[in-house]
Design a protein around this motif. Sequence first.
Motif, PDB file in Angstrom:
ATOM      1  N   MET A  53       0.832  -1.194   0.000  1.00 42.02           N
ATOM      2  CA  MET A  53       0.000   0.000   0.000  1.00 42.02           C
ATOM      3  C   MET A  53       0.871   1.249   0.000  1.00 42.02           C
ATOM      4  O   MET A  53       0.647   2.185  -0.779  1.00 42.02           O
ATOM      5  CB  MET A  53      -0.913   0.021   1.219  1.00 42.02           C
ATOM      6  N   LEU A  54       1.876   1.227   0.834  1.00 40.59           N
ATOM      7  CA  LEU A  54       2.779   2.361   0.922  1.00 40.59           C
ATOM      8  C   LEU A  54       3.444   2.646  -0.419  1.00 40.59           C
ATOM      9  O   LEU A  54       3.498   3.806  -0.877  1.00 40.59           O
ATOM     10  CB  LEU A  54       3.836   2.058   1.974  1.00 40.59           C
ATOM     11  N   ASP A  55       3.941   1.596  -1.030  1.00 41.92           N
ATOM     12  CA  ASP A  55       4.586   1.782  -2.333  1.00 41.92           C
ATOM     13  C   ASP A  55       3.624   2.405  -3.325  1.00 41.92           C
ATOM     14  O   ASP A  55       3.985   3.306  -4.095  1.00 41.92           O
ATOM     15  CB  ASP A  55       5.101   0.434  -2.857  1.00 41.92           C
ATOM     16  N   LEU A  56       2.398   1.916  -3.297  1.00 44.04           N
ATOM     17  CA  LEU A  56       1.389   2.431  -4.214  1.00 44.04           C
ATOM     18  C   LEU A  56       1.116   3.913  -3.948  1.00 44.04           C
ATOM     19  O   LEU A  56       1.080   4.732  -4.876  1.00 44.04           O
ATOM     20  CB  LEU A  56       0.097   1.624  -4.043  1.00 44.04           C
ATOM     21  N   LEU A  57       0.958   4.264  -2.694  1.00 40.23           N
ATOM     22  CA  LEU A  57       0.690   5.654  -2.332  1.00 40.23           C
ATOM     23  C   LEU A  57       1.829   6.555  -2.789  1.00 40.23           C
ATOM     24  O   LEU A  57       1.611   7.609  -3.394  1.00 40.23           O
ATOM     25  CB  LEU A  57       0.524   5.782  -0.813  1.00 40.23           C
ATOM     26  N   LEU A  58       3.036   6.110  -2.508  1.00 44.26           N
ATOM     27  CA  LEU A  58       4.194   6.914  -2.883  1.00 44.26           C
ATOM     28  C   LEU A  58       4.249   7.105  -4.389  1.00 44.26           C
ATOM     29  O   LEU A  58       4.446   8.213  -4.891  1.00 44.26           O
ATOM     30  CB  LEU A  58       5.466   6.231  -2.388  1.00 44.26           C
ATOM     31  N   GLU A  59       4.069   6.013  -5.102  1.00 42.47           N
ATOM     32  CA  GLU A  59       4.142   6.094  -6.556  1.00 42.47           C
ATOM     33  C   GLU A  59       3.105   7.073  -7.095  1.00 42.47           C
ATOM     34  O   GLU A  59       3.405   7.924  -7.927  1.00 42.47           O
ATOM     35  CB  GLU A  59       3.917   4.698  -7.143  1.00 42.47           C
ATOM     36  N   GLU A  60       1.892   6.946  -6.563  1.00 42.69           N
ATOM     37  CA  GLU A  60       0.825   7.843  -7.002  1.00 42.69           C
ATOM     38  C   GLU A  60       1.176   9.298  -6.782  1.00 42.69           C
ATOM     39  O   GLU A  60       1.110  10.124  -7.690  1.00 42.69           O
ATOM     40  CB  GLU A  60      -0.459   7.529  -6.225  1.00 42.69           C
ATOM     41  N   ILE A  61       1.563   9.596  -5.560  1.00 45.79           N
ATOM     42  CA  ILE A  61       1.832  10.986  -5.225  1.00 45.79           C
ATOM     43  C   ILE A  61       3.033  11.521  -5.990  1.00 45.79           C
ATOM     44  O   ILE A  61       2.996  12.601  -6.589  1.00 45.79           O
ATOM     45  CB  ILE A  61       2.077  11.129  -3.710  1.00 45.79           C
ATOM     46  N   VAL A  62       4.106  10.750  -5.980  1.00 47.42           N
ATOM     47  CA  VAL A  62       5.321  11.204  -6.633  1.00 47.42           C
ATOM     48  C   VAL A  62       5.062  11.424  -8.128  1.00 47.42           C
ATOM     49  O   VAL A  62       5.505  12.422  -8.712  1.00 47.42           O
ATOM     50  CB  VAL A  62       6.457  10.191  -6.419  1.00 47.42           C
ATOM     51  N   ASN A  63       4.324  10.507  -8.709  1.00 49.11           N
ATOM     52  CA  ASN A  63       4.043  10.614 -10.136  1.00 49.11           C
ATOM     53  C   ASN A  63       3.215  11.843 -10.462  1.00 49.11           C
ATOM     54  O   ASN A  63       3.516  12.602 -11.373  1.00 49.11           O
ATOM     55  CB  ASN A  63       3.291   9.367 -10.591  1.00 49.11           C
ATOM     56  N   GLU A  64       2.183  12.040  -9.677  1.00 38.73           N
ATOM     57  CA  GLU A  64       1.302  13.176  -9.902  1.00 38.73           C
ATOM     58  C   GLU A  64       2.083  14.490  -9.781  1.00 38.73           C
ATOM     59  O   GLU A  64       1.946  15.387 -10.615  1.00 38.73           O
ATOM     60  CB  GLU A  64       0.182  13.121  -8.858  1.00 38.73           C
ATOM     61  N   LYS A  65       2.910  14.548  -8.727  1.00 33.21           N
ATOM     62  CA  LYS A  65       3.712  15.741  -8.541  1.00 33.21           C
ATOM     63  C   LYS A  65       4.654  15.955  -9.726  1.00 33.21           C
ATOM     64  O   LYS A  65       4.823  17.063 -10.234  1.00 33.21           O
ATOM     65  CB  LYS A  65       4.535  15.624  -7.249  1.00 33.21           C
ATOM     66  N   LYS A  66       5.262  14.834 -10.147  1.00 35.28           N
ATOM     67  CA  LYS A  66       6.270  14.954 -11.194  1.00 35.28           C
ATOM     68  C   LYS A  66       5.654  15.438 -12.506  1.00 35.28           C
ATOM     69  O   LYS A  66       6.230  16.272 -13.216  1.00 35.28           O
ATOM     70  CB  LYS A  66       6.944  13.602 -11.400  1.00 35.28           C
ATOM     71  N   ILE A  67       4.496  14.927 -12.806  1.00 26.77           N
ATOM     72  CA  ILE A  67       3.845  15.300 -14.061  1.00 26.77           C
ATOM     73  C   ILE A  67       3.625  16.804 -14.125  1.00 26.77           C
ATOM     74  O   ILE A  67       3.965  17.472 -15.099  1.00 26.77           O
ATOM     75  CB  ILE A  67       2.509  14.539 -14.212  1.00 26.77           C
ATOM     76  N   ARG A  68       3.088  17.342 -13.056  1.00 26.17           N
ATOM     77  CA  ARG A  68       2.796  18.774 -13.045  1.00 26.17           C
ATOM     78  C   ARG A  68       4.087  19.604 -13.123  1.00 26.17           C
ATOM     79  O   ARG A  68       4.171  20.590 -13.838  1.00 26.17           O
ATOM     80  CB  ARG A  68       2.046  19.138 -11.762  1.00 26.17           C
ATOM     81  N   LYS A  69       5.071  19.145 -12.370  1.00 26.38           N
ATOM     82  CA  LYS A  69       6.320  19.904 -12.374  1.00 26.38           C
ATOM     83  C   LYS A  69       6.990  19.828 -13.753  1.00 26.38           C
ATOM     84  O   LYS A  69       7.510  20.821 -14.272  1.00 26.38           O
ATOM     85  CB  LYS A  69       7.266  19.375 -11.291  1.00 26.38           C
TER      86      LYS A  69
END
Lengths: 204, 204, 204, 204
Positions: A53-69
């Motif tokens: 679950m943690l890995d999934l959460l991290l991936e989601e958040i990091v990815n979303e942030k990265k896309i916008r940046k």
Amino acid sequence: MNPEPHTENLIKEKAKVLFFQKGFLNATTQEIADAAGVNRALIHYYFRSREQMLDLLLEEIVNEKKIRKRAILQSTIPFREKIAAYIEEVLKQGLKYPYLENFIITETARNPEKIKLLCFKDKLRSSELIKDQLHEEIKKKAIAPISPEHFMVNLSALCNYPLLAKNVIQHIHGMSDTAYRKFLTERKEVIFNALFNEAKTSKK
Amino acid sequence: MNPEPHTENLIKEKAKVLFFQKGFLNATTQEIADAAGVNRALIHYYFRSREQMLDLLLEEIVNEKKIRKRAILQSTIPFREKIAAYIEEVLKQGLKYPYLENFIITETARNPEKIKLLCFKDKLRSSELIKDQLHEEIKKKAIAPISPEHFMVNLSALCNYPLLAKNVIQHIHGMSDTAYRKFLTERKEVIFNALFNEAKTSKK
Amino acid sequence: MNPEPHTENLIKEKAKVLFFQKGFLNATTQEIADAAGVNRALIHYYFRSREQMLDLLLEEIVNEKKIRKRAILQSTIPFREKIAAYIEEVLKQGLKYPYLENFIITETARNPEKIKLLCFKDKLRSSELIKDQLHEEIKKKAIAPISPEHFMVNLSALCNYPLLAKNVIQHIHGMSDTAYRKFLTERKEVIFNALFNEAKTSKK
Amino acid sequence: MNPEPHTENLIKEKAKVLFFQKGFLNATTQEIADAAGVNRALIHYYFRSREQMLDLLLEEIVNEKKIRKRAILQSTIPFREKIAAYIEEVLKQGLKYPYLENFIITETARNPEKIKLLCFKDKLRSSELIKDQLHEEIKKKAIAPISPEHFMVNLSALCNYPLLAKNVIQHIHGMSDTAYRKFLTERKEVIFNALFNEAKTSKK
DNA sequence: TATGAATGAGTGTTCATTCAT
DNA sequence: GATGAATGAACACTCATTCAT
């Protein structure tokens, strides 16, 4: 019942809050379940294990942030406007999940290999994306010579550290909660100035 | 180093390494005992509990760091030399225990009251100590207008973040261990430039 | 007995046997779990902690005992019949959990405040309940003068001590298990006689 | 230094107080050492192990008590005087170490074989010692028919129980410490009356 | 989809005991 | 005699995880 997986998302959101917003790095499955108002076993039903679950959460958040940046860095606007927008985005993201960086740092300390999961598909580094424009600025003597890596690290540091170290800063400098909030709103300009060495003109 | 309480200091040193150097925030009493080559129960013999040992370690380190940093800020050398010395000190300390800040951040997230233990007897804030000299510089237009708090936070951020985020930075920018070390050695100047907006001259 | 919370009651019953019947005052959570054929962690699942389980068991038993004893003392039957019934009840209860008194004594030695938990809601003392009838008997010279407190303590002592001190008595007086059991069956009359000073007539 | 083994006796006395006077059945070697103001390891130096020390203490106390009680029972004074003296002795001993019986009960519950250590060399049982005199009294109809075993158990129960159950009695009957002490002083006569069924005459 | 019951592995802690000095 | 240091075994307790329903 719900067309979208309602409960699954509920758990994810509540877990993100506990982990990345409140900074409860060791939040228990029970605490997460309590926050979501569901049974503890459901977490394993949806995510197999706490770690997955943690890995999934991290991936989601990091990815979303990265896309916008990335979108900002890859846009065609002038360099200074681009960096200003970038700072604003990083600060905005940081305000939502201030402990995210802290979390990643701690996690990757124990499991250095995990960092690959977080940044996969990274063909273009952010330092690569600004390289040419930064060079141009330096050539124009509009900015002091600096490598793209140092420039990006400076930027990240100046944005993220004040969010990470909220408690420490508040205590050391004797800031109330409102004083801290005011302090954060001032930072956009402070950071821009620190990066571009031209506070005098930017003030007016 | 201390000849007498050999084992007690050994445990403390090994624990500091695990907690603050390697970043094993959740290091077990067993792991600490293993690292020191002693029995797990000995930790309780010397420190009563894991938590009391931690508090002791933090107090020791934080205090030692603070004393040295304060000495620099309170010295009578010119402002720029003072800040240069301060940067050097912070980087030196940071290299020894890169995860200390991370540790404090995580600990104080769960127990916000603990921060008081770490910063007790803080009559003079660092921002107060540089206030007058910074004002002087700004008046001389030798530096762009900035509040002492923002100046100190910038300084801390630029020094500490690259140490904290070692793994992230190495991965994002594709640095090998040697490349990262080289990167760190360059930072003293980079940070100084970012704070004083005058990279051009300092380069030559 | 209770159909629904099967395992919880099973643990409680087995724990009561260990603590109050076998006199294993320091019975381990592991021993209790073994006796119930369940995992050690289940004890914490149902009762949070060993101590909370103990408090619960004590409260249950003490309360149940008290209700039955009180019912007898508050009934309207003649005094001697009442005391005879009371003796019978105390002996019956004592046979089920002979070490209960011993347990309470030991527990309250370490935590004197715990006694309050065990005897809460005690509006009417047993000595109060028999006061009037005892006075009547004394006035009729049917019994030697004695305070209600001494009378009740005598009664408790004569009933409980032989159960408590089972091993000691068996060994000192060289009783086999069957001899001891026979001894106990005789006690109802012995106690009654000791309280009412009239063994001669009751024998025939 | 001291002609008698000063420290050894000191430890023994302090341990007796903790175990048998204060009722700290689980008193730690550390607690005993603290009470005696010596190092914990000394207990093992003198007594090999905690358990062996305990056995020694119990044997000493039980033996000393037994010798005095036996002397009374074996004296040639009239029966009633003998029993009166015996009651007085038991109460006196009980006041010194009220938790001794409780301790023995608890210990022998776990280790039934230990009781042999406590009562070894017991050629003559107390019930044997009073057998003839008791029979004489019964024949003279000066006392109601009762077996020597029941008579002795009654006596022990009436003497020891109020000491054992101090806390319970105080709480149930609402006695202050002074009220309890007064209660105990009255018991000598109360017990005598209960054993000899003749309170009326003894009162006047 | 959801839950209560159950478990194994691990965690901090305590304690009697040993040993070198 | 006496002590500080050190240890192994045990203890209550926690937690992620599994499973039957």
